[in-house]
Enzyme design. Structure first.
Site, PDB file in Angstrom:
ATOM      1  N   TYR A  85       0.842  -1.206   0.000  1.00 56.22           N
ATOM      2  CA  TYR A  85       0.000   0.000   0.000  1.00 56.22           C
ATOM      3  C   TYR A  85       0.873   1.250   0.000  1.00 56.22           C
ATOM      4  CZ  TYR A  85      -2.647   3.809   2.176  1.00 56.22           C
ATOM      5  OH  TYR A  85      -3.193   5.043   2.471  1.00 56.22           O
ATOM      6  N   LEU A  86       0.638   2.144  -0.960  1.00 55.37           N
ATOM      7  CA  LEU A  86       1.393   3.387  -1.088  1.00 55.37           C
ATOM      8  C   LEU A  86       0.713   4.498  -0.297  1.00 55.37           C
ATOM      9  CD1 LEU A  86       3.506   5.312  -2.403  1.00 55.37           C
ATOM     10  CD2 LEU A  86       1.894   5.522  -4.327  1.00 55.37           C
ATOM     11  N   TYR A  88       1.087   8.605   1.102  1.00 52.48           N
ATOM     12  CA  TYR A  88       1.770   9.840   0.722  1.00 52.48           C
ATOM     13  C   TYR A  88       1.300  11.038   1.516  1.00 52.48           C
ATOM     14  CZ  TYR A  88      -2.597  10.078  -1.881  1.00 52.48           C
ATOM     15  OH  TYR A  88      -3.929  10.054  -2.217  1.00 52.48           O
ATOM     16  N   GLY A  89       0.170  10.955   2.198  1.00 53.02           N
ATOM     17  CA  GLY A  89      -0.390  12.077   2.952  1.00 53.02           C
ATOM     18  C   GLY A  89      -0.237  11.871   4.447  1.00 53.02           C
ATOM     19  N   SER A  90      -1.331  12.023   5.187  1.00 46.93           N
ATOM     20  CA  SER A  90      -1.262  11.903   6.645  1.00 46.93           C
ATOM     21  C   SER A  90      -0.906  10.497   7.106  1.00 46.93           C
ATOM     22  CB  SER A  90      -2.599  12.332   7.261  1.00 46.93           C
ATOM     23  OG  SER A  90      -3.656  11.489   6.814  1.00 46.93           O
ATOM     24  N   GLU A 188     -11.366   5.289   4.968  1.00 43.00           N
ATOM     25  CA  GLU A 188     -11.364   6.288   3.895  1.00 43.00           C
ATOM     26  C   GLU A 188     -12.719   6.353   3.194  1.00 43.00           C
ATOM     27  OE1 GLU A 188      -9.145   8.390   3.366  1.00 43.00           O
ATOM     28  OE2 GLU A 188      -7.200   7.607   4.018  1.00 43.00           O
ATOM     29  N   TYR A 256      -3.044  19.470   9.373  1.00 43.93           N
ATOM     30  CA  TYR A 256      -2.889  18.446   8.344  1.00 43.93           C
ATOM     31  C   TYR A 256      -1.482  18.450   7.764  1.00 43.93           C
ATOM     32  CZ  TYR A 256      -4.131  15.444   4.441  1.00 43.93           C
ATOM     33  OH  TYR A 256      -4.177  14.404   3.540  1.00 43.93           O
TER      34      TYR A 256
END
EC number: 4.3.2.9
Length: 389
Positions: A85-86, A88-90, A188, A256
């Protein structure tokens, strides 16, 4: 506690050189204190995914979230026992990924993904969380020529720090169990607004400081959640989200952005990329009218938004997916919220998406409609258009 000292730029250096000197010195302090910082956040140093697992990934296919993630994860040979699983955010940040969401990754590796770039175009809540991170496919991948430029706003439009990164997406690939990946999707929104996509990832060398624009190492594939930006006025349907007229306009909140920068520091992502992240300017209220408007807006809309997400937990299925009627209610609520902001709150109390009245009016502190330009919607490529007034 680590102190930052002696970072004053030399007086004879140019402004750009001064900025580079400061960034390098701050980066050294960050690297020196990363171990204690990671300990406080609960991050765990894990091994890289095995070469066998990365080779397996090249034969995988994307999940169809409409079928229910549990059914897809039990789909047989095309899907191994774990998921790459990629993030990139939080989810880079341990206190979000491992703490709030309770995910326990088995392995992890820092990567660059040339075909994607991170954006901040998911609409959130004005004055509170104006936008969230997302990705889009790069217009220059695969490259036509090394001189071709990435997707940019017209030359006369205000510049955005968040649009200045021209290389591929930098992130972390976690190897997780199927159960944990199902939980990620449930948190999500159960796939109501996202598509599962497979992208080619290139491992970044340990302690890398520069991100290669066109890496030549052997790639592997990882799953990530992708939410395409919908045209203005189009209701969210399968794999899409409510979007603003200019998706690139809003700034993310301090809270954030801190999660993203903390996560990048924890994983020791390349210094070049962390410098970019730390230079992103958050949304900040600068007037009393904004603060008053933000308080009133929150009193009205936050309870309704919280109630809707609570209903998702009550009526969602085992995959966390909400029933169709609740998806429709949520979409209507978000449209109503943003309509009230555009038609009333913005006009009366000020901008709830971008910081206003900063010194550099042509940069991220620019107001929504400056004295010489005004926003005029998006063109057929999804670019923001500005007209002279």
């Amino acid at each position: 506690m680590t102190m930052i000292t002696s970072i004053e730029p030399q007086s004879h250096a140019s402004p750009s050189d001064q900025a580079a000197i400061i960034c390098k010195k701050v980066r050294k302090v960050s690297l020196a204190s990363r171990e204690s910082f990671t300990s406080r956040c609960g991050a765990i140093h894990l091994p890289c995914p095995s070469q066998q697992r990365k080779t397996q990934s090249l034969r995988e296919r994307p999940f169809n979230l409409d079928n229910g993630i549990h059914r897809e994860l039990g789909g047989g040979p095309p899907h191994p026992d774990t998921v790459l699983y990629l993030a990139y955010g939080s989810n880079l940040c341990a206190r979000t990924f491992q703490g709030d969401r309770g995910i326990r990754p088995l392995s992890q590796v820092n990567v660059v993904v040339p075909e994607l770039v991170m954006t901040f175009d998911l609409a959130g809540l004005p004055y509170v969380e104006p936008c969230f991170a997302n990705t889009r496919y790069r217009h220059t991948y695969p490259p036509v020529s090394t001189s071709e430029k990435s997707h940019l706003l017209p030359e006369r439009t205000p510049r955005y720090h968040k649009d200045r990164w021209k290389k591929g997406l930098v992130g972390v690939v976690y190897e997780v169990t199927k159960e944990d990946y199902a939980h990620i999707i449930a948190t999500e929104g159960g796939g109501a607004s996202y598509q599962d996509v497979l992208v080619h990832c290139h491992e970044l060398p340990a302690n890398a400081d520069i991100v290669p624009e066109f890496p030549t190492s052997q790639p592997f594939k990882a799953h990530t959640l992708y939410s395409p930006v919908l045209p203005p006025g189009e209701p969210p349907e399968k794999g899409g989200r409510f979007s603003r007229p200019d998706p690139a306009y809003a700034q993310a909140s301090v809270r954030y952005l801190t999660l993203i920068t903390d996560g990048a520091d924890e994983h020791a992502l390349p210094g070049e990329y962390r410098d970019y992240l730390h230079q992103l300017r958050p949304y900040t209220m600068t007037t009393q009218k904004q603060r008053l408007g933000g308080w009133i807006f929150s009193v009205i809309w936050l309870p309704l938004i919280s109630a809707v997400f609570g209903l998702n937990g009550t009526f969602g299925d085992e995959d966390g997916k909400a029933p169709a009627w609740l998806v429709a209610v949520t979409g209507a609520l978000f449209r109503g919220m943003w309509t009230s902001y555009d038609g009333f709150f913005f006009k009366l109390f000020g901008d709830g998406e971008r910081t206003i009245d900063e010194d550099h009016a042509g940069d991220e502190g620019a107001v929504r409609s400056g004295p010489s330009l005004k926003y005029a919607g998006v063109d057929e490529k999804g670019e923001g258009r500005y007209e002279e007034v």
